[in-house]
Design an enzyme around this catalytic site. Structure first.
Site, short mmCIF file in Angstrom:
data_model
loop_
_atom_site.label_atom_id
_atom_site.label_comp_id
_atom_site.label_asym_id
_atom_site.label_seq_id
_atom_site.Cartn_x
_atom_site.Cartn_y
_atom_site.Cartn_z
N GLY A 1 45.23 19.68 -1.21
CA GLY A 1 44.26 20.17 -0.23
C GLY A 1 42.84 19.85 -0.62
O GLY A 1 42.58 19.05 -1.53
N HIS A 2 41.92 20.48 0.07
CA HIS A 2 40.49 20.26 -0.17
C HIS A 2 39.79 21.60 0.01
O HIS A 2 40.12 22.37 0.92
CB HIS A 2 39.92 19.24 0.82
CG HIS A 2 38.48 18.90 0.53
ND1 HIS A 2 38.11 17.90 -0.33
CD2 HIS A 2 37.33 19.46 0.99
CE1 HIS A 2 36.78 17.83 -0.38
NE2 HIS A 2 36.29 18.78 0.41
N SER A 3 38.82 21.88 -0.84
CA SER A 3 38.08 23.13 -0.75
C SER A 3 36.58 22.86 -0.80
O SER A 3 36.13 21.93 -1.47
CB SER A 3 38.48 24.08 -1.89
OG SER A 3 38.24 23.46 -3.15
N ASP B 1 53.96 25.37 14.87
CA ASP B 1 54.16 24.14 15.64
C ASP B 1 55.40 23.38 15.17
O ASP B 1 56.12 22.78 15.97
CB ASP B 1 52.92 23.24 15.51
CG ASP B 1 51.72 23.79 16.27
OD1 ASP B 1 51.93 24.36 17.35
OD2 ASP B 1 50.60 23.65 15.77
N ASP C 1 45.77 12.29 -6.47
CA ASP C 1 44.84 11.98 -5.38
C ASP C 1 45.45 12.26 -4.02
O ASP C 1 44.75 12.57 -3.06
CB ASP C 1 44.41 10.51 -5.46
CG ASP C 1 43.43 10.27 -6.60
OD1 ASP C 1 42.89 11.27 -7.13
OD2 ASP C 1 43.22 9.11 -6.97
N CYS D 1 30.41 15.83 -0.88
CA CYS D 1 31.25 16.32 -1.97
C CYS D 1 30.49 17.26 -2.90
O CYS D 1 31.09 17.90 -3.76
CB CYS D 1 31.84 15.15 -2.76
SG CYS D 1 33.38 14.54 -2.03
#
Length: 622
Positions: free
Chosen positions: A394-396, A344, A304, A272
């Site tokens: 999301g995550h960066s 998809d 979260d 992280c």
């Protein structure tokens, strides 16, 4: 309309007029506006010939009449005349960088260029040398042109060596004039040297001069084409480097400020510790507002986890895609990555509800990281918003290369779900987008693709397949998939491989292809995934008949954000194609068929017969 001055304008002018071989066929009117004379600095003879070439093309020429003001679609000239335009291209003289004045003590001329002596040294700081457009040689003033700049290289190297060993530097006297070969845009050129000139836009000498110029230009450009072996070696070396070394290399391209920021941190952390900072994220999210939403997303970005409610009577559909950027425009890459991931869901006749983003942004200073992330997610959000899909979070993280992916959650009524393997014998195969993105962007990496072909490919990749999937379903599609990394043959094989009764045929001549794709594979340029995809040639029943056709390698070409490949009833095919084209899927085509095989022998089951109707190679049975 064109505005600018000197030879540079003529170079741009060629781009506009070279597409037509005669003035009568020009679809537009053109004008050239210059504050000075056309070809200022050249002889009267060359000027008259260029003006004659322009006149033959019905060009309006405004000399000694610069632009005073510009509006959205009009120019106001010094003379008071106003010109309207559809497109305006500006060409200006070289301009000195502001930092030369603000951040150095170098002596500059009135235009901000570094004053140098004949020895190529600064006039007031002997240890500083300058060559090329950045400088002004006070003893031998010359126009800012590459022909003068490149010849300063050897004397510069020699004087640098002399200074290093304590010897006196030696003056360099550049040539007083140079030969200029000026294209007239119609396969002819004019040679200008001092007060003399040769050739014209309508002479045999002009045609031979253009051939000479074209040969010189091509030879020069070949010097700048990337060496593939060197690129591959560099990539291997980068993969072997530690993360910290990668960080420094990437930051170097962002400038000294980025390098300083990286060096200030002893190491680049993993885990992280590699996340993009919360302050940057907060600013980007604020700039992205309004964030795409969906009624079923009860809690989205900011908590979260997202909370998504499935509509009564429907089932959830989930998919994930992720890849690194292949273009230098983060906004367009964001759009393409989102369209690709949504494919998809659309292929299963589902509606996208929520997307979770995974982003890798290159190392750099905060302002650059923020702007890159904003541009990337702006493009993605526009695509998600158009699809009616919420950005749920999301995550960066920071890394060596810009990358983006999405996990998409969609929903569909269970009895309306499309699976890729639900094919039926007798159905026809329809594809909704042209093929060839893999080869084109492999060529683009090598500087061997046409800009116009790349732009058409990007336009196709940015087109959502939502309406295409809806139209296919309304016309009876029972099986559908999006054509992506495994190429059209690989995805077709996935549709039939589990069948106990069917094979398929596909017609090379009917495949819609992106402009330039065939030329790329003819040169031997293919995607790095092509070799892996080619292993599926074992599924082709008649490989010897078709392997030498130009378009054959494109059966294995990996697509990014490709179209839909669907099996529909034959009696619905023509109506379906018409509807697809009416809705913007102009390349939609019938490309093959699902064929019945003899289940008792198993011959042809799960295999593909490649036709080429243009060469009379047609399917008659396995």
């Amino acid at each position: 309309k064109l505005a600018g001055e000197g030879v540079v304008v003529l170079v741009v002018l060629v781009v506009f007029i070279s597409s037509s071989s005669s003035s009568s066929s020009l679809p537009y009117q053109f004008a050239l506006v210059t504050r000075d004379k056309v070809l200022k600095g050249h002889g009267t003879s060359a000027r008259e010939k260029i003006l004659a070439a322009l006149k033959s093309r019905n060009f309006e020429v405004y000399e000694n009449d610069g632009v005073e003001d510009v509006k959205e679609s009009s120019l106001s000239l010094q003379s008071g005349k106003k010109l309207s335009f559809n497109e305006c291209v500006w060409c200006t003289d070289a301009k000195a960088q502001k930092w030369l004045e603000t951040d150095t003590n170098l002596e500059l001329n009135e235009k901000g260029f570094v004053n140098i002596k004949a020895t190529l040294e600064s006039t007031n700081i002997p240890d500083v040398f300058a060559v090329g457009d950045v400088c002004n040689n006070i003893e031998h003033p010359r126009p800012k042109a590459g022909v003068y700049a490149v010849r300063q290289g050897p004397p510069l190297a020699q004087n640098l060596r002399r200074r290093c060993v304590g010897e006196n530097t030696v003056p360099f006297t550049p040539q007083k004039t140079c030969l200029a070969l000026i294209s007239t845009g119609d396969g002819h050129a004019i040679a200008s040297y001092g007060s003399r000139s040769w050739g014209a836009h309508d002479s045999a000498i002009g045609e031979r001069l253009w051939q000479w110029k074209d040969k010189i230009d091509k030879k020069w450009m070949e010097m700048y084409e990337p060496n593939l072996e060197m690129l591959q070696k560099m990539e291997r070396e980068e993969q072997e480097n530690a993360l910290n070394a990668k960080a420094n290399k990437v930051a170097a391209f962002a400038g000294q400020e980025a390098l300083d920021a990286i060096k200030a941190t002893p190491m680049r952390c993993g885990g992280c510790g590699a996340k993009v900072g919360s302050t940057i994220l907060s600013r980007v999210m604020k700039r992205l507002e309004p964030i795409p939403t969906h009624p079923n997303v009860l809690l989205g970005a900011g908590d979260d986890a997202a909370i998504v409610q499935t509509s009564p009577g429907k089932v959830s559909v989930q998919t994930v895609d992720f890849f690194r950027s292949f273009i230098d425009n983060p906004y367009v890459f964001g759009q393409i990555a989102a369209v690709h991931a949504l494919g998809d869901v659309w292929a299963m006749n589902a509606d996208p509800v929520s997307a979770l983003a995974t982003v890798v942004v290159p190392f750099g200073i905060e302002s650059q990281v923020e702007e890159t992330l904003f541009q990337l997610m702006s493009g993605a959000c526009d695509a998600l918003r158009d699809a009616g899909c919420a950005l749920g979070g999301g995550h960066s993280g920071e890394g060596a290369e810009l990358s983006l992916g999405f996990s998409i959650t969609g929903e569909v009524e269970k009895d309306m779900l499309l699976r890729k393997t639900s094919v039926e014998s007798g159905q026809v195969l329809i594809v909704t987008k042209p093929i060839g993105t893999g080869a084109l962007f492999a060529a683009d990496m090598r500087s061997q693709a046409k800009a116009s072909d790349i732009q058409k490919a990007l336009k196709s990749m940015r087109q959502p397949s939502k309406h295409a999937a809806e139209i296919l379903f309304l016309h009876g599609a029972t099986a559908c998939t999006d054509v992506t990394g495994f190429g059209i043959l690989g995805h077709l094989h996935e549709m039939i491989k589990d069948s106990t009764t069917s094979g398929a045929s596909i017609d090379l001549a009917s495949l819609p292809l992106l402009d330039g794709a065939v030329e790329c594979v003819q040169k031997g340029i293919t995607s790095s995934l092509q070799k892996s995809n080619l292993r599926l040639n074992r599924a082709i029943a008649n490989i010897e008949d078709v392997k030498d056709f130009d378009a054959y390698p494109l059966l294995f070409d990996p697509q990014t954000a490709g179209g839909m490949l669907a099996a529909i009833p034959e009696n619905e095919a023509n109506k379906c194609i018409q509807k697809l084209r009416e809705n913007g899927y102009a390349s939609s085509s019938i490309v093959g068929k699902i064929v019945q095989c003899d289940s008792s022998t198993g011959v042809g089951i799960g295999r593909v017969f490649v036709e080429n109707s243009a060469e009379k190679i047609e399917f008659t049975g396995f």
